[in-house]
Design a protein around this motif. Sequence first.
Motif, PDB file in Angstrom:
ATOM      1  N   ALA A  95      84.154  27.803  63.638  1.00 25.83           N
ATOM      2  CA  ALA A  95      85.326  27.077  63.144  1.00 25.83           C
ATOM      3  C   ALA A  95      84.903  25.742  62.531  1.00 25.83           C
ATOM      4  CB  ALA A  95      86.319  26.849  64.278  1.00 25.83           C
ATOM      5  N   VAL A  96      83.945  25.082  63.166  1.00 26.34           N
ATOM      6  CA  VAL A  96      83.419  23.830  62.610  1.00 26.34           C
ATOM      7  C   VAL A  96      82.767  24.085  61.262  1.00 26.34           C
ATOM      8  CG1 VAL A  96      81.691  22.023  62.939  1.00 26.34           C
ATOM      9  CG2 VAL A  96      83.107  22.751  64.866  1.00 26.34           C
ATOM     10  N   ALA A  97      81.971  25.157  61.187  1.00 24.43           N
ATOM     11  CA  ALA A  97      81.257  25.467  59.946  1.00 24.43           C
ATOM     12  C   ALA A  97      82.216  25.707  58.788  1.00 24.43           C
ATOM     13  CB  ALA A  97      80.371  26.679  60.158  1.00 24.43           C
ATOM     14  N   SER A  98      83.335  26.351  59.063  1.00 19.71           N
ATOM     15  CA  SER A  98      84.272  26.683  57.993  1.00 19.71           C
ATOM     16  C   SER A  98      85.195  25.532  57.619  1.00 19.71           C
ATOM     17  CB  SER A  98      85.116  27.891  58.404  1.00 19.71           C
ATOM     18  OG  SER A  98      85.920  27.584  59.536  1.00 19.71           O
ATOM     19  N   SER A 112      74.290  26.275  58.802  1.00 18.69           N
ATOM     20  CA  SER A 112      73.345  25.760  57.802  1.00 18.69           C
ATOM     21  C   SER A 112      73.807  26.047  56.377  1.00 18.69           C
ATOM     22  CB  SER A 112      71.957  26.350  58.031  1.00 18.69           C
ATOM     23  OG  SER A 112      71.909  27.722  57.666  1.00 18.69           O
ATOM     24  N   THR A 113      74.468  27.180  56.175  1.00 17.13           N
ATOM     25  CA  THR A 113      74.926  27.531  54.831  1.00 17.13           C
ATOM     26  C   THR A 113      76.232  26.839  54.462  1.00 17.13           C
ATOM     27  OG1 THR A 113      76.049  29.504  55.695  1.00 17.13           O
ATOM     28  CG2 THR A 113      73.780  29.764  54.930  1.00 17.13           C
ATOM     29  N   TYR A 134      66.552  26.665  57.259  1.00 23.21           N
ATOM     30  CA  TYR A 134      67.704  26.711  56.358  1.00 23.21           C
ATOM     31  C   TYR A 134      68.501  25.401  56.361  1.00 23.21           C
ATOM     32  CZ  TYR A 134      66.746  31.682  56.054  1.00 23.21           C
ATOM     33  OH  TYR A 134      66.137  32.889  55.840  1.00 23.21           O
ATOM     34  N   PHE A 135      68.241  24.522  57.313  1.00 28.45           N
ATOM     35  CA  PHE A 135      68.879  23.202  57.325  1.00 28.45           C
ATOM     36  C   PHE A 135      68.036  22.249  56.474  1.00 28.45           C
ATOM     37  CE2 PHE A 135      70.746  25.039  61.153  1.00 28.45           C
ATOM     38  CZ  PHE A 135      72.048  24.569  61.105  1.00 28.45           C
ATOM     39  N   ASN A 136      68.314  22.202  55.205  1.00 30.48           N
ATOM     40  CA  ASN A 136      67.473  21.456  54.271  1.00 30.48           C
ATOM     41  C   ASN A 136      67.547  19.950  54.453  1.00 30.48           C
ATOM     42  OD1 ASN A 136      66.598  23.820  52.926  1.00 30.48           O
ATOM     43  ND2 ASN A 136      68.509  23.882  51.749  1.00 30.48           N
ATOM     44  N   SER A 137      68.654  19.442  54.998  1.00 31.02           N
ATOM     45  CA  SER A 137      68.821  17.985  55.148  1.00 31.02           C
ATOM     46  C   SER A 137      68.562  17.504  56.569  1.00 31.02           C
ATOM     47  CB  SER A 137      70.249  17.579  54.729  1.00 31.02           C
ATOM     48  OG  SER A 137      70.533  17.961  53.409  1.00 31.02           O
ATOM     49  N   LEU A 138      68.201  18.391  57.463  1.00 29.70           N
ATOM     50  CA  LEU A 138      68.095  18.048  58.879  1.00 29.70           C
ATOM     51  C   LEU A 138      66.917  17.112  59.144  1.00 29.70           C
ATOM     52  CD1 LEU A 138      69.591  18.731  61.499  1.00 29.70           C
ATOM     53  CD2 LEU A 138      67.854  20.476  61.933  1.00 29.70           C
ATOM     54  N   LYS A 139      67.212  16.002  59.840  1.00 29.09           N
ATOM     55  CA  LYS A 139      66.188  15.031  60.215  1.00 29.09           C
ATOM     56  C   LYS A 139      66.056  14.875  61.733  1.00 29.09           C
ATOM     57  CE  LYS A 139      65.207  13.926  55.982  1.00 29.09           C
ATOM     58  NZ  LYS A 139      63.904  14.339  55.408  1.00 29.09           N
ATOM     59  N   ARG A 140      67.161  15.102  62.464  1.00 28.20           N
ATOM     60  CA  ARG A 140      67.144  14.914  63.919  1.00 28.20           C
ATOM     61  C   ARG A 140      67.684  16.162  64.608  1.00 28.20           C
ATOM     62  NH1 ARG A 140      68.547  10.441  61.424  1.00 28.20           N
ATOM     63  NH2 ARG A 140      70.766  10.975  61.413  1.00 28.20           N
TER      64      ARG A 140
END
Length: 465
Positions: free
Chosen positions: A86-89, A113-114, A137-143
């Motif tokens: 639900a959060v993803a959508s 991630s998508t 697949y999480f291209n912006s993930l830093k933490r």
Amino acid sequence: MDALLCDELLQEIFHRIPPPSSSAVSLVSKRWRRLLRSSTTSLSLHFPPPYDPSTIASFSAFLTHHPCLSSLSIAGTGGEDPLLLAVASSCPNLRHLRFSCSPVSPFSLYTVSTSCTHLSSISVPISRPLSFHWLPYFNSLKRLSLFLTNPSSEINNHEVKEMEDAVFDVEVNLESLSLCGILPGDRGLSFLWRNCKNVKKLQLKSCESIGENSSFSRFLKCLTGLQELELRTCRSIIDVILLNLSETCVSLDSLLIYDGGSREGLLQFINQSRCSLRRLDLRLPLDVDNSHLIALSENLNFRGLVSLRLQSCCLVSGEGLKALGRAVANSLEELALINCDVVEREPGLLTTLGQSLKKLRKLDLSYNDMLVDKALVSMLVSCNCLVELKLRGCGRLTNATLGSMIRSRKQLQHVDIMHCCGIEVEGVEFFLLNSPRLRRVEVEQSKLSEVARRWASNKFMEVVC
């Protein structure tokens, strides 16, 4: 009046309303509720069961009314994938996600991630068998912060080994990695150790293992940019970590070890380390003694130490603290001796430290039950740069300490005198009215007179009860 205010001005006003009152804004009118939701960037929610389709649909609809939401924290007692989906959508602009419900599946993480392509920070529970094929697949993930939950099993470990061999290596640009609950035999971690080579902050909590030793050692050797290391309740793996870091890591800036260490391993790290450590935080009642403090004072790489925090370290004495104080006198800005009975055992110690540490800006002597006014005041006389003082739980201090602080410490901005039984209402009132630079005070509500409350309010002073 409401009609005269444009949407942008109302939203700016909403941002300036303190949290206790902001929740009432949505009750004024439908317009105010809509504007508040459309400008909200951070939410912290507790979402209890049941997690049936109708409640999940309502939850998703609620989130869609917050188009600017960038930070979301969800706690519950279940929910698993439906809540996360639900959060993803519903939150495409999300950047920070903390999910404290049941463990989530790799499939739901892949879906997130998508959908949430801007996510830079994730904190979630996951279950065994461990699999991280969703991570690239999480291209912006830093933490990334992961909590391992269910018990390990041999069957799971064999399955993970087969999955590991089938996964191609790919570089993951994580800067902060936190893992909680690693057990002996966990095999899926090798993917992390092989591919997360840009980590600047590493946190391990309640970990009994590091997975495969060889891959973890290679991981540490590749961490040329590691700056912060935190080890909490990880006694069985501390030696191998500190040994590897003492040989290879020169960039480490901050080290924290709580609740379980190795006396020999820590001493070897201090003696051999080539890093210029600036922050050291130890809560090791039976694993830190004078030998460690003296070794710190003798290693020239640690002469730039800015912060030293010791909690419940009952084996150190004044000899070690004085030696270290002399060595870092030109750099140390923060000193914490929390529940350290050396403060009570050795008269004159605080006076000597105060005379040595002329640049001290933060001092924390909390939970030293036998600390008396005379010992503290004799130290404060020499600490001319002090802006933060914490004395929580020091039951023998009295109003005399506050009077001395007014006379000698005009720069104080933050003071914690919570649970100091000897400090009374009159002393607190006098202190607040005569501390011109004070911005934050922590004290029991029962010790605040009406005069003190009004004065704090008029001076925009934050009072934490």
